[in-house]
Design a protein around this motif. Structure first.
Motif, short mmCIF file in Angstrom:
data_model
loop_
_atom_site.label_atom_id
_atom_site.label_comp_id
_atom_site.label_asym_id
_atom_site.label_seq_id
_atom_site.Cartn_x
_atom_site.Cartn_y
_atom_site.Cartn_z
N TYR A 115 72.02 -38.96 -21.18
CA TYR A 115 72.98 -38.02 -20.60
C TYR A 115 72.34 -36.69 -20.21
CZ TYR A 115 73.90 -35.64 -25.20
OH TYR A 115 73.81 -34.94 -26.37
N ILE A 116 71.31 -36.25 -20.94
CA ILE A 116 70.67 -34.99 -20.55
C ILE A 116 69.83 -35.19 -19.29
CG2 ILE A 116 68.42 -34.97 -21.69
CD1 ILE A 116 71.09 -32.20 -21.79
N ASP A 117 69.39 -36.42 -19.03
CA ASP A 117 68.71 -36.73 -17.78
C ASP A 117 69.67 -36.55 -16.61
OD1 ASP A 117 67.56 -38.38 -15.52
OD2 ASP A 117 66.00 -38.71 -17.02
N GLY A 118 70.91 -37.00 -16.80
CA GLY A 118 71.91 -36.80 -15.76
C GLY A 118 72.20 -35.32 -15.53
N SER A 128 82.09 -32.79 -22.49
CA SER A 128 81.15 -32.42 -21.43
C SER A 128 80.74 -33.63 -20.60
CB SER A 128 79.91 -31.76 -22.05
OG SER A 128 80.24 -30.60 -22.76
N ILE A 129 80.46 -34.75 -21.27
CA ILE A 129 80.07 -35.96 -20.55
C ILE A 129 81.20 -36.41 -19.62
CG2 ILE A 129 79.57 -38.42 -20.81
CD1 ILE A 129 77.94 -37.74 -23.28
N GLY A 130 82.44 -36.34 -20.13
CA GLY A 130 83.58 -36.71 -19.30
C GLY A 130 83.69 -35.84 -18.05
N VAL A 131 83.45 -34.54 -18.22
CA VAL A 131 83.48 -33.63 -17.07
C VAL A 131 82.38 -33.99 -16.08
CG1 VAL A 131 83.18 -31.24 -16.34
CG2 VAL A 131 84.55 -31.75 -18.36
N TYR A 132 81.19 -34.33 -16.58
CA TYR A 132 80.08 -34.67 -15.68
C TYR A 132 80.36 -35.97 -14.92
CZ TYR A 132 76.65 -31.07 -16.78
OH TYR A 132 75.98 -29.87 -16.86
N LEU A 140 76.91 -41.19 -6.98
CA LEU A 140 77.71 -42.14 -7.74
C LEU A 140 76.85 -42.87 -8.77
CD1 LEU A 140 80.67 -43.12 -7.76
CD2 LEU A 140 79.96 -45.02 -6.29
N ALA A 141 75.60 -43.12 -8.42
CA ALA A 141 74.70 -43.85 -9.33
C ALA A 141 74.42 -43.07 -10.61
CB ALA A 141 73.39 -44.16 -8.61
N LEU A 142 74.53 -41.74 -10.56
CA LEU A 142 74.26 -40.93 -11.74
C LEU A 142 75.25 -41.16 -12.88
CD1 LEU A 142 73.17 -37.40 -10.43
CD2 LEU A 142 71.74 -39.22 -11.37
N THR A 143 76.45 -41.66 -12.54
CA THR A 143 77.43 -41.91 -13.61
C THR A 143 76.89 -42.90 -14.63
OG1 THR A 143 78.47 -43.69 -12.30
CG2 THR A 143 79.37 -41.46 -12.06
N LEU A 144 75.99 -43.77 -14.20
CA LEU A 144 75.41 -44.75 -15.11
C LEU A 144 74.69 -44.08 -16.27
CD1 LEU A 144 74.77 -47.78 -15.61
CD2 LEU A 144 72.69 -47.46 -14.25
N LEU A 145 73.97 -42.99 -16.01
CA LEU A 145 73.24 -42.30 -17.06
C LEU A 145 74.20 -41.71 -18.10
CD1 LEU A 145 70.55 -40.42 -14.93
CD2 LEU A 145 70.32 -42.60 -16.14
N PHE A 146 75.30 -41.13 -17.64
CA PHE A 146 76.27 -40.53 -18.56
C PHE A 146 76.99 -41.60 -19.39
CE2 PHE A 146 75.88 -37.21 -15.26
CZ PHE A 146 75.52 -36.16 -16.06
N VAL A 147 77.32 -42.72 -18.76
CA VAL A 147 78.01 -43.79 -19.48
C VAL A 147 77.12 -44.37 -20.57
CG1 VAL A 147 78.98 -46.11 -19.27
CG2 VAL A 147 79.55 -44.36 -17.57
#
Length: 429
Positions: A258-261, A317-321, A405-412
């Motif tokens: 998630y910090i990578d995102g 925070s992750i949800g907001v991102y 859109l692909a960045l959501t994968l990192l947060f999930v």
């Protein structure tokens, strides 16, 4: 004051003007997808280099009590690279990539040794407050110089400059000077303690009495003959025991994703906006807004962590991102970019500060310094996956929206690992 000094690089250089110049000056005549790929790859390679060398550098510096010396070397390298960016000419994207990459490596490596000095300027009771002041001054200092730099690019004639491009290049010189001058207090006034005094939970506890949670001793590797050998031995010894602390290990895995995102959004937001056709001046203004929103928001998230728990604050925070990425995919108007910049400012400082405080509760007290070495290393690993992911998706699909859109994968993925972490008292971490 070092936060105040080096944050100018993170704002003006990494997040601000390098993406702009990559699009319209260093990458003149290049397709926007190609320039995004080159910038993303540069960020990823630089972050990967730091991640590969960071554990060994940190251990060697600890073994020889040379954290300030290493910090000075890395700072000098990055300051020189920043100044050299001002001389890179039109179309010289490869030279710009190499010079910028060196600057990022120096900046990130310096943070390893800077973070390690926290124990030398605070006590366990005051470290949170000292660290928070650093974050706050970083937002203010980086934002202040960035404000001046933005004015330079929008009103270049006020500064005797011919156009906005030249103003952006001169801004790199101002960052180099700013970083150099405001680093002086640290190098003149901070006194580095010896390893024996900084390793244990208290100066009164001898190093030989420190033990890991499984009862095995923390070995102090002699440094008299070889700091390199001692550092590597200490590094491997600490990693061996880190794996036995399930919560800390799971947290680091989730934090990595998630910090990578988070880091990717900071570094690639302006590039993404330019790819969608928004004017660079408006995008820079939105980035400036993020800096000043971040200062009070960091304080707010500290209170959220105290009341509801650090893990809950991180999930918020992750949800907001994730929402930022989804909204960014459908971004159509410049006012929306400003709204997203505000949202980023609200959670950027919070997710960083709460991650650090949560990890401190998952870490055995006697080995906190060594475990935080790995925490910092994982932080340096950030922006390895994300920029490359955005670059590849944009290049492969010729649709920059899909890269966001692909960045959501990192947060999930990060949230999935974090969900398996259980906050426990320090004694049972």
């Amino acid at each position: 004051m070092y936060d105040w000094a080096n944050s100018a690089f993170a704002t003006t250089v990494m997040a601000g003007f390098v993406p702009v110049l990559f699009k319209g000056y260093w990458g003149a005549g290049v397709d926007v997808s190609d320039s995004s790929f080159r910038l993303g790859l540069t960020n990823s390679i630089a972050s990967l280099v730091v991640a590969l060398i960071a554990p060994a550098l940190g251990a060697i510096a600890d073994a020889g009590d040379n954290r300030k010396r290493f910090l000075l070397v890395c700072t000098t390298v990055s300051v020189l690279a920043t100044a050299m960016l001002a001389a890179v000419g039109r179309g010289a994207w490869l030279t710009a990539s190499i010079t910028f990459g060196i600057g990022v490596v120096g900046f990130s490596a310096a943070m390893i040794f800077y973070d390690a000095l926290l124990m030398d300027v605070s006590t366990p009771e005051t470290s949170d407050r000292v660290s928070a002041r650093g974050f706050a001054l970083g937002y203010l200092g980086g934002g202040l110089l960035f404000l001046v730099n933005v004015v330079m690019t929008q009103k270049p004639s006020w500064f005797g400059l011919p156009d906005a491009t030249m103003a952006a290049r001169v801004s790199f010189l101002t960052v180099a000077v700013w970083w150099s001058v405001f680093s002086i207090p640290l190098f003149r006034r901070v006194r580095e303690r010896t390893a024996a005094r900084s390793q244990g939970p208290s100066p009164s506890i001898p190093p030989d009495s420190l033990r890991f949670a499984d009862g095995s001793p923390v070995r102090r590797h002699p440094r008299a003959r070889s700091n390199l050998r001692a550092g590597i031995a200490q590094l491997l010894d600490t990693f061996h025991h880190l794996r036995r602390h399930r919560n800390a290990f799971l947290f680091l895995l989730g934090y990595w994703f998630y910090i990578d995102g988070v880091s990717t959004i900071v570094r690639m937001a302006v590039d993404y906006g330019i790819s969608l056709g928004f004017p660079s001046s408006a995008l820079i203004g939105a980035l400036l807004l993020t800096q000043f929103v971040g200062f009070p928001a960091s304080i707010l998230f500290g209170r959220i962590g105290e009341r509801f728990g650090a893990r809950t604050g991180i999930f918020i925070s992750i949800g907001v991102y994730v929402g930022i990425c989804l909204w960014g995919y459908r971004l159509a108007h410049i006012w929306e970019f400003y709204a997203l910049a505000t949202a980023i400012g609200l959670v950027q400082g919070g997710i960083n500060s709460l991650s650090r405080s949560l990890f401190s509760r998952l870490t055995p007290h006697a080995q906190s310094a060594q475990f935080f070495g790995y925490f910092n290393t994982v932080g340096r690993f950030s922006a390895v996956l994300g920029p490359a992911l955005m670059g590849w998706v944009s290049l492969g699909t010729h649709n920059p929206r899909l890269s966001m859109l692909a960045l959501t994968l990192l947060f999930v993925i990060g949230a999935m690992f974090l969900a398996r972490v259980r906050e426990r008292p320090l004694s049972s971490a």
